[in-house]
Design a protein around this motif. Structure first.
Motif, PDB file in Angstrom:
ATOM      1  N   GLU A   1       1.024  -1.131  -0.024  1.00 15.42           N
ATOM      2  CA  GLU A   1      -0.118   0.098   0.035  1.00 15.42           C
ATOM      3  C   GLU A   1       0.933   1.576   0.064  1.00 15.42           C
ATOM      4  OE1 GLU A   1      -2.552  -0.368   3.464  1.00 15.42           O
ATOM      5  OE2 GLU A   1      -3.938  -1.779   2.428  1.00 15.42           O
ATOM      6  N   GLN A   2       1.991   1.216   0.832  1.00 11.34           N
ATOM      7  CA  GLN A   2       2.689   2.475   0.871  1.00 11.34           C
ATOM      8  C   GLN A   2       3.538   2.559  -0.347  1.00 11.34           C
ATOM      9  OE1 GLN A   2       5.760   2.116   3.890  1.00 11.34           O
ATOM     10  NE2 GLN A   2       6.029   4.328   4.087  1.00 11.34           N
ATOM     11  N   LEU A   3       3.921   1.820  -1.030  1.00  8.88           N
ATOM     12  CA  LEU A   3       4.773   1.937  -2.104  1.00  8.88           C
ATOM     13  C   LEU A   3       3.857   2.285  -3.280  1.00  8.88           C
ATOM     14  CD1 LEU A   3       7.108  -1.258  -1.825  1.00  8.88           C
ATOM     15  CD2 LEU A   3       7.981   0.804  -1.592  1.00  8.88           C
ATOM     16  N   VAL A   4       2.567   1.553  -3.390  1.00 10.75           N
ATOM     17  CA  VAL A   4       1.826   1.891  -4.745  1.00 10.75           C
ATOM     18  C   VAL A   4       1.173   3.438  -4.337  1.00 10.75           C
ATOM     19  CG1 VAL A   4      -0.560   1.374  -5.808  1.00 10.75           C
ATOM     20  CG2 VAL A   4       1.141  -0.442  -5.115  1.00 10.75           C
ATOM     21  N   LEU A   5       0.761   3.955  -3.265  1.00 12.10           N
ATOM     22  CA  LEU A   5       0.334   5.263  -3.126  1.00 12.10           C
ATOM     23  C   LEU A   5       1.598   6.381  -3.365  1.00 12.10           C
ATOM     24  CD1 LEU A   5      -1.927   4.660   0.292  1.00 12.10           C
ATOM     25  CD2 LEU A   5      -2.691   5.095  -2.060  1.00 12.10           C
ATOM     26  N   GLN A   6       2.694   5.943  -3.003  1.00 11.59           N
ATOM     27  CA  GLN A   6       3.869   7.050  -3.494  1.00 11.59           C
ATOM     28  C   GLN A   6       3.968   7.067  -4.711  1.00 11.59           C
ATOM     29  OE1 GLN A   6       4.896   9.581  -1.257  1.00 11.59           O
ATOM     30  NE2 GLN A   6       6.313   9.943  -3.045  1.00 11.59           N
ATOM     31  N   THR A   7       3.984   5.616  -5.212  1.00 14.80           N
ATOM     32  CA  THR A   7       4.290   5.843  -6.913  1.00 14.80           C
ATOM     33  C   THR A   7       3.270   6.531  -7.563  1.00 14.80           C
ATOM     34  OG1 THR A   7       5.123   3.535  -6.494  1.00 14.80           O
ATOM     35  CG2 THR A   7       4.491   4.132  -8.656  1.00 14.80           C
ATOM     36  N   VAL A   8       2.157   6.306  -7.214  1.00 15.47           N
ATOM     37  CA  VAL A   8       1.001   7.169  -7.952  1.00 15.47           C
ATOM     38  C   VAL A   8       0.872   8.569  -7.771  1.00 15.47           C
ATOM     39  CG1 VAL A   8      -1.628   7.523  -8.146  1.00 15.47           C
ATOM     40  CG2 VAL A   8      -0.750   5.262  -7.862  1.00 15.47           C
ATOM     41  N   ALA A   9       1.355   8.897  -6.295  1.00 12.77           N
ATOM     42  CA  ALA A   9       1.270  10.413  -6.247  1.00 12.77           C
ATOM     43  C   ALA A   9       2.585  10.963  -6.850  1.00 12.77           C
ATOM     44  CB  ALA A   9       1.423  10.674  -4.424  1.00 12.77           C
ATOM     45  N   GLY A  10       3.809  10.269  -6.810  1.00  7.59           N
ATOM     46  CA  GLY A  10       5.009  10.842  -7.379  1.00  7.59           C
ATOM     47  C   GLY A  10       5.055  10.914  -8.704  1.00  7.59           C
ATOM     48  N   THR A  11       4.317   9.904  -9.475  1.00  4.73           N
ATOM     49  CA  THR A  11       3.955   9.936 -11.019  1.00  4.73           C
ATOM     50  C   THR A  11       3.209  11.002 -11.400  1.00  4.73           C
ATOM     51  OG1 THR A  11       4.418   7.557 -10.988  1.00  4.73           O
ATOM     52  CG2 THR A  11       3.589   8.599 -12.739  1.00  4.73           C
ATOM     53  N   ALA A  12       2.323  11.371 -10.691  1.00  3.03           N
ATOM     54  CA  ALA A  12       1.441  12.619 -10.763  1.00  3.03           C
ATOM     55  C   ALA A  12       2.204  13.820 -10.745  1.00  3.03           C
ATOM     56  CB  ALA A  12       0.050  12.628 -10.237  1.00  3.03           C
ATOM     57  N   ARG A  13       3.180  14.001  -9.900  1.00  6.36           N
ATOM     58  CA  ARG A  13       3.815  15.179  -9.431  1.00  6.36           C
ATOM     59  C   ARG A  13       4.741  15.500 -10.692  1.00  6.36           C
ATOM     60  NH1 ARG A  13       5.899  15.517  -3.554  1.00  6.36           N
ATOM     61  NH2 ARG A  13       7.043  17.451  -4.412  1.00  6.36           N
ATOM     62  N   LEU A  14       5.590  13.983 -11.052  1.00  3.09           N
ATOM     63  CA  LEU A  14       6.591  14.229 -11.927  1.00  3.09           C
ATOM     64  C   LEU A  14       5.979  14.563 -13.376  1.00  3.09           C
ATOM     65  CD1 LEU A  14       9.345  13.522 -12.988  1.00  3.09           C
ATOM     66  CD2 LEU A  14       8.464  11.073 -13.680  1.00  3.09           C
ATOM     67  N   ALA A  15       4.751  14.320 -13.679  1.00  7.59           N
ATOM     68  CA  ALA A  15       4.155  14.675 -15.213  1.00  7.59           C
ATOM     69  C   ALA A  15       3.713  16.003 -14.989  1.00  7.59           C
ATOM     70  CB  ALA A  15       2.833  13.648 -15.140  1.00  7.59           C
ATOM     71  N   MET A  16       3.237  16.611 -13.737  1.00  9.04           N
ATOM     72  CA  MET A  16       2.810  17.982 -13.743  1.00  9.04           C
ATOM     73  C   MET A  16       4.202  18.872 -13.758  1.00  9.04           C
ATOM     74  SD  MET A  16      -0.263  17.756 -10.971  1.00  9.04           S
ATOM     75  CE  MET A  16      -0.712  19.386 -11.310  1.00  9.04           C
ATOM     76  N   ALA A  17       5.230  18.516 -13.127  1.00  6.23           N
ATOM     77  CA  ALA A  17       6.550  19.176 -12.993  1.00  6.23           C
ATOM     78  C   ALA A  17       7.167  19.448 -14.149  1.00  6.23           C
ATOM     79  CB  ALA A  17       7.297  18.603 -11.681  1.00  6.23           C
ATOM     80  N   THR A  18       7.333  18.166 -14.819  1.00  7.94           N
ATOM     81  CA  THR A  18       8.239  18.389 -16.040  1.00  7.94           C
ATOM     82  C   THR A  18       6.953  18.877 -17.340  1.00  7.94           C
ATOM     83  OG1 THR A  18       7.453  16.094 -16.714  1.00  7.94           O
ATOM     84  CG2 THR A  18       9.303  16.351 -15.412  1.00  7.94           C
ATOM     85  N   GLY A  19       5.868  18.526 -17.329  1.00 10.08           N
ATOM     86  CA  GLY A  19       4.905  18.962 -18.528  1.00 10.08           C
ATOM     87  C   GLY A  19       5.154  18.102 -19.543  1.00 10.08           C
ATOM     88  N   GLU A  20       6.052  17.191 -19.364  1.00 11.54           N
ATOM     89  CA  GLU A  20       6.101  16.139 -20.528  1.00 11.54           C
ATOM     90  C   GLU A  20       5.047  15.152 -20.824  1.00 11.54           C
ATOM     91  OE1 GLU A  20      10.770  15.212 -21.188  1.00 11.54           O
ATOM     92  OE2 GLU A  20       9.997  14.420 -19.107  1.00 11.54           O
TER      93      GLU A  20
END
Length: 273
Positions: free
Chosen positions: A204-223
């Motif tokens: 649970e901890q790994l998946v939730l952080q993976t989802v949150a981190g991936t969303a932040r990465l996409a928003m931060a890079t704009g790629e």
């Protein structure tokens, strides 16, 4: 924009009203004594007053008279009751924002005795943690200032965009219902982790952080998501092996169909109302 000269009233003190109250206060857009709530559940009203210092009210006439901006934050099933109660109390001096899903601008206008400025908003549940995605549509009477007010209020609980009203059903099918799709995928990923031997709390901890981190990465890079996906997909590696299974299961097509089905149902509910 600051809203210090506005008195904002909430008809209904549920979760979405609380999210907006919290967002407005944390953003410093309005003082607590400029936020009025009318809520039939006395314990809920006491809780909001204690937690945020807002003003609780009981009489609709006094409430309407005190507010320049009113948020209809009740369930859509109560739309007819609320509109009947406030039918003669709202006027052209009021900006009315509705978060009642499926209740169209025309329905709101027809339910009131006097012409008012109307804005319909479709938020989603992450607004509860100030990370929502909202879209709004206005009627012909709404001014640019009204649009700015709506954008400021809902940007305080996430991001906010303006669309034509005919797009709001699609917004409902995409971002309104989207948390349900994503949580299903999250749940499946956690179960996958358990399947391959991880303790559930760790998965649970790994998946939730993976989802949150991936969303932040996409928003931060704009790629583009496809570009970011390519960066984690090595030739002959683990990610491409997993993606192959998802493609065989037509995951992308199923998600697209889910958005289309939810949009269709939103249109049906609007027509039923």
């Amino acid at each position: 924009m600051a809203l210090f000269d506005k008195t904002i009233g909430f008809i209904g003190g549920g979760q979405m009203a609380e999210a907006l109250i919290r967002g407005l206060l944390e953003a410093g857009l309005v003082a607590a004594d400029r936020l009025l709530v009318i809520e039939p559940d006395s314990r809920r009203m006491d809780d909001l007053q204690t937690r945020y210092g807002i003003v609780g009210m009981q009489e609709p006439a006094a409430f309407a008279s005190a507010c320049s901006v009113i948020v209809l934050a009740v369930k859509p099933q109560l739309a007819e009751v609320v509109l009947r109660q406030y039918r003669s109390l709202l006027s052209g001096e009021h900006l009315v924002l509705s978060v009642m899903a499926g209740v169209r601008l025309q329905t709101l206008a027809e339910g009131l005795e006097h012409p008012v400025r109307l804005i319909r908003v479709m938020p989603n549940t992450p607004a509860l943690v100030l990370a929502g995605a909202s879209a709004f549509s206005t009627d012909l009477r709404s001014t640019q200032e009204d649009r700015d007010i709506a954008a400021a209020m809902f940007s305080a609980v996430g991001i906010c965009v303006e669309v034509e009203e005919y797009h709001l059903d699609a917004v409902t099918g995409l971002s309104g219902s989207g948390p349900g799709y994503l949580l299903t995928i999250v749940e499946a990923m956690i179960d996958g982790g358990v399947l391959v031997g991880l303790p559930r709390p760790v998965a649970e901890q790994l998946v939730l952080q993976t989802v949150a981190g991936t969303a932040r990465l996409a928003m931060a890079t704009g790629e583009h998501p496809a570009v970011l996906k390519g960066k984690v997909t090595s030739p002959g590696g683990t990610t491409i092996a997993g993606l192959r299974v998802l493609e065989k299961g037509a995951l992308r097509g199923q998600v697209m169909e889910a958005v289309a089905a939810a949009t269709k149902r939103s249109r049906e509910l609007g027509n039923e109302g």
